[in-house]
Design a protein around this motif. Sequence first.
Motif, PDB file in Angstrom:
ATOM      1  N   ARG A  78       0.832  -1.211   0.000  1.00  0.00           N
ATOM      2  CA  ARG A  78       0.000   0.000   0.000  1.00  0.00           C
ATOM      3  C   ARG A  78       0.871   1.267   0.000  1.00  0.00           C
ATOM      4  O   ARG A  78       0.489   2.283  -0.559  1.00  0.00           O
ATOM      5  N   GLY A  79       2.041   1.155   0.598  1.00  0.00           N
ATOM      6  CA  GLY A  79       2.945   2.313   0.634  1.00  0.00           C
ATOM      7  C   GLY A  79       3.542   2.658  -0.717  1.00  0.00           C
ATOM      8  O   GLY A  79       4.227   3.680  -0.859  1.00  0.00           O
ATOM      9  N   GLY A  89       1.123 -14.259  -0.881  1.00  0.00           N
ATOM     10  CA  GLY A  89       0.742 -14.443   0.512  1.00  0.00           C
ATOM     11  C   GLY A  89      -0.168 -15.623   0.725  1.00  0.00           C
ATOM     12  O   GLY A  89      -0.390 -16.437  -0.168  1.00  0.00           O
ATOM     13  N   GLY A 116       7.115  -0.659   0.461  1.00  0.00           N
ATOM     14  CA  GLY A 116       5.933  -0.165   1.164  1.00  0.00           C
ATOM     15  C   GLY A 116       5.015  -1.287   1.594  1.00  0.00           C
ATOM     16  O   GLY A 116       3.792  -1.170   1.541  1.00  0.00           O
TER      17      GLY A 116
HETATM   18  P1  FAD Z   1      -0.266  -1.823   4.946  1.00  0.00           P
HETATM   19  O1  FAD Z   1      -0.451  -2.745   6.078  1.00  0.00           O
HETATM   20  O2  FAD Z   1      -1.200  -0.680   4.829  1.00  0.00           O
HETATM   21  O3  FAD Z   1       1.233  -1.302   5.038  1.00  0.00           O
HETATM   22  C1  FAD Z   1       1.754  -0.296   4.205  1.00  0.00           C
HETATM   23  C2  FAD Z   1       3.195  -0.079   4.613  1.00  0.00           C
HETATM   24  O4  FAD Z   1       3.780   0.854   3.734  1.00  0.00           O
HETATM   25  C3  FAD Z   1       3.381   0.436   6.019  1.00  0.00           C
HETATM   26  O5  FAD Z   1       4.320  -0.362   6.711  1.00  0.00           O
HETATM   27  C4  FAD Z   1       3.903   1.867   5.819  1.00  0.00           C
HETATM   28  O6  FAD Z   1       4.858   2.226   6.812  1.00  0.00           O
HETATM   29  C5  FAD Z   1       4.577   1.754   4.483  1.00  0.00           C
HETATM   30  N1  FAD Z   1       4.620   3.001   3.689  1.00  0.00           N
HETATM   31  C6  FAD Z   1       3.600   3.863   3.482  1.00  0.00           C
HETATM   32  N2  FAD Z   1       3.990   4.823   2.610  1.00  0.00           N
HETATM   33  C7  FAD Z   1       5.279   4.544   2.294  1.00  0.00           C
HETATM   34  C8  FAD Z   1       6.214   5.179   1.429  1.00  0.00           C
HETATM   35  N3  FAD Z   1       5.923   6.278   0.710  1.00  0.00           N
HETATM   36  N4  FAD Z   1       7.467   4.656   1.334  1.00  0.00           N
HETATM   37  C9  FAD Z   1       7.813   3.530   2.072  1.00  0.00           C
HETATM   38  N5  FAD Z   1       6.932   2.912   2.894  1.00  0.00           N
HETATM   39  C10 FAD Z   1       5.672   3.396   2.988  1.00  0.00           C
HETATM   40  N6  FAD Z   1      -1.977  -9.930   2.709  1.00  0.00           N
HETATM   41  C11 FAD Z   1      -1.172 -10.235   1.680  1.00  0.00           C
HETATM   42  O7  FAD Z   1      -0.324  -9.449   1.283  1.00  0.00           O
HETATM   43  N7  FAD Z   1      -1.300 -11.458   1.063  1.00  0.00           N
HETATM   44  C12 FAD Z   1      -2.214 -12.366   1.428  1.00  0.00           C
HETATM   45  O8  FAD Z   1      -2.302 -13.438   0.796  1.00  0.00           O
HETATM   46  C13 FAD Z   1      -3.068 -12.056   2.533  1.00  0.00           C
HETATM   47  N8  FAD Z   1      -3.975 -12.963   2.954  1.00  0.00           N
HETATM   48  C14 FAD Z   1      -4.741 -12.647   4.056  1.00  0.00           C
HETATM   49  C15 FAD Z   1      -5.645 -13.593   4.561  1.00  0.00           C
HETATM   50  C16 FAD Z   1      -6.396 -13.312   5.668  1.00  0.00           C
HETATM   51  C17 FAD Z   1      -7.348 -14.372   6.183  1.00  0.00           C
HETATM   52  C18 FAD Z   1      -6.283 -12.060   6.290  1.00  0.00           C
HETATM   53  C19 FAD Z   1      -7.096 -11.741   7.508  1.00  0.00           C
HETATM   54  C20 FAD Z   1      -5.422 -11.108   5.798  1.00  0.00           C
HETATM   55  C21 FAD Z   1      -4.662 -11.365   4.665  1.00  0.00           C
HETATM   56  N9  FAD Z   1      -3.766 -10.435   4.150  1.00  0.00           N
HETATM   57  C22 FAD Z   1      -2.939 -10.790   3.126  1.00  0.00           C
HETATM   58  C23 FAD Z   1      -3.763  -9.022   4.597  1.00  0.00           C
HETATM   59  C24 FAD Z   1      -2.658  -8.719   5.577  1.00  0.00           C
HETATM   60  O9  FAD Z   1      -3.082  -9.010   6.893  1.00  0.00           O
HETATM   61  C25 FAD Z   1      -2.271  -7.220   5.491  1.00  0.00           C
HETATM   62  O10 FAD Z   1      -3.431  -6.447   5.718  1.00  0.00           O
HETATM   63  C26 FAD Z   1      -1.683  -6.815   4.149  1.00  0.00           C
HETATM   64  O11 FAD Z   1      -0.625  -7.677   3.810  1.00  0.00           O
HETATM   65  C27 FAD Z   1      -1.157  -5.379   4.262  1.00  0.00           C
HETATM   66  O12 FAD Z   1      -0.643  -4.964   3.038  1.00  0.00           O
HETATM   67  P2  FAD Z   1       0.454  -3.832   2.985  1.00  0.00           P
HETATM   68  O13 FAD Z   1       1.607  -4.202   3.838  1.00  0.00           O
HETATM   69  O14 FAD Z   1       0.690  -3.538   1.547  1.00  0.00           O
HETATM   70  O15 FAD Z   1      -0.337  -2.560   3.545  1.00  0.00           O
END
Ligand code: FAD
Length: 337
Positions: A229-230, A268, A283
């Motif tokens: 997401r980042g 994942g 991110g």
């Molecule tokens: P976020 O949690 O929103 O994290 C974003 C990160 O980006 C943060 O650490 C932030 O510090 C950083 N950031 C923001 N802006 C910047 C920038 N400009 N530069 C550098 N860093 C930045 N997730 C998966 O990925 N795969 C799966 O298969 C999966 N299966 C799931 C199954 C279940 C049953 C459940 C409940 C959840 C599942 N999830 C899965 C979701 C998982 O729990 C997380 O919600 C998800 O992985 C978060 O994605 P993310 O890290 O991209 O986003």
Amino acid sequence: MAKFEGYKDIYVFVEQRNGVIANVGYELISEARKLVASIPHMGFKVVGVLLGHNIKDQAQTVIAHGADKVIVADDAMLEGYSTQFYTDTLTQIINEFKPDSFLTGATVLGRDLAPRVAARLNAGLTADATKIEMDPEKKDEALLLVTRPTFGGNLFGTIICPDTRPQMATIRPNVFSMDAPDASRSGEVIEFTPKFENTDAKVVVKEVIAKVVEGIDITKCDILVGAGRGAEDCLDMVQAVADELGGAMCASRAVVDDGFASKDIQVGQTGKTVRPSLYIACGISGACQHVAGMEKSDMIIAINRDPQAEIFSIANMGFVGDVKEILPLLKEEIIAA
Ligand code: FAD
């Protein structure tokens, strides 16, 4: 007398479709070799089980990948996948040869087949596992400790089958590495003739339409640049860097759920399991459900502006800062190296 008299060896179902063997069969054979090596006193062997039609020639390839023995059921009734005839055949093979453990890939086919076989045999099955070990405490039996994600991936549970044999498990593709084949290996090939009590198919497959995979298959890529997401506001740049490094872009579920990437590239627990040489996490927070799909990568480089982000705990190298600033510099360093 041994607790499970007559049961021995680790069997691996070697899945094939149209004569093409799925890599997961070879991954499981490679892992089974490590398991038998950890219990040398049991004298176990690794046995591949191959079902299909006109597939006898493939047995030698299975041996080259590490099987000591291959049981081949080559029958016109097994030409295409049929739950009914494959279940009949595997049940007969297991009843006759008595494997101590029976491992199957957690593919669409394996997830359909293994539970049915287990139910017929009254055997224990652990589905969708990500880790297998031998219990080091047990000296007189080969008790498998099979680990799988549970409670939505928030916990990992280790499951044992202490009272039944074979111990059955389905294991996700790409979780284990595959040893290089050795064409000089030799082994035994046993031809098995299944007996079908009822040859009337309860389900007839009229047509198989293969899914057209758009873009690159991320499970086959050596370099992956993961967008979280980042990195949602710079996905074009992430894609361009992936292209320049000769790799592909993949994504966290957040990016897929937000509508910025296709589910085909989600890594994942509910996406794909990948193990590239290099995974650059941009991110991505490092939630356990994401990590479950990429932690086996050879080298993990994380970029995150939060120094406390979980992803740093599994990264080989980490950069605290903005993806937009760090990724282009990192790319130059990698290309120059
Ligand atoms: P976020 O949690 O929103 O994290 C974003 C990160 O980006 C943060 O650490 C932030 O510090 C950083 N950031 C923001 N802006 C910047 C920038 N400009 N530069 C550098 N860093 C930045 N997730 C998966 O990925 N795969 C799966 O298969 C999966 N299966 C799931 C199954 C279940 C049953 C459940 C409940 C959840 C599942 N999830 C899965 C979701 C998982 O729990 C997380 O919600 C998800 O992985 C978060 O994605 P993310 O890290 O991209 O986003």
